[in-house]
Design an enzyme around this catalytic site. Sequence first.
Site: not given
Ligand code: NAD
Length: 317
Positions: A151, A178
Amino acid sequence: MCSNKRKIVLVGTGMVGMSFAYSALNRALCDELVLVDIDKKRALGEAMDLNHGLAFAGSSMKIYAGEYDDCADADIVVICAGVNQKPGESRLDLLKRNAAVFQSIIEPVVRSGFGGIFLVATNPVDIMTRVTYQLSGFNPNRVFGTGTTLDTARLRYLLGEYFSVDPRNVHAYVIGEHGDSEFVPWSQAMIATKSVIDVCGQSGGRYRLEEVQGLSVQVRDAAQQIIAAKSATYYGIGMALVRICRAVLGNENSVLTVSARLRGEYERRGVYAGVPCIVNANGVNRVIELSLTEEEQGQFDRSCDILEESYEGMELS
Ligand code: NAD
């Protein structure tokens, strides 16, 4: 550092995790990158795909799909694993499911003998970072989240565009949660060493403070706008993760608005929130306390209250 090779374990090889990994490879961030996911096949496929790019990368990084035991000698464990909201599911229920996901991750990482730094990106990032701190029992300096790093980068870019100034010479921060309650303490926003408020006031109407303040709304709503257009955001956060890891691995003492545990700073204790911090090889070396106005302190308190309520609502044992 835990050994003479720079080693990162990435947990969660979805869109965010792999955007980080791809950017890490292109920036030669570390010597060894281990991919861990509950979906082992996916982690294997991602490792293969990245390895096939090595011939074109300016780095000899060792990349492989691994296990939690691989964390034993890692410098950083980056967590991007998470589950998505189901239709009709409340925010709190999603939080509880993500807390269960984190339980299945943090325990084996700690059991491996890991002695490095946890860096969390999973949303809601301030809460999930606090969960990581709680479950790991680590010193809070070594557990932090991406917070408002992205951000803040968006804000500096927009201010740079507005004032026609290189964003690197714009010093302004988005702080707090955030999420919806994040805000910009405008009293502390500077172009070089001159306050943005003064730059506007002395510009003869060329720059208007109301317009500048409107940029924070654009920053806050950016993620939703991207999600509406392409369902998810990942490149920006992937690059933010690389930037933070570089600050750690290079012992940089860089100022980044990561999600850190407050221990009396900004009159808060215990909560994790995005604040400017000095980041180095020890993690969050210290929190920088900006001189907030009374109104800004009120905004910060409201943001932290929201984070406290969500965390307590989860009733973690
Ligand atoms: P995604 O669904 O593409 O990926 C999530 C991954 O986590 C998958 O590969 C899944 O298999 C894995 N996973 C689920 N449970 C698991 C477990 N118990 N052990 C190991 N792996 C496991 O999602 P994404 O788009 O990559 O987003 C991931 C996270 O990042 C989300 O929570 C999203 O909101 C967050 N995010 C944060 C920001 C930020 O600014 N902090 C920005 C964008 C996204």
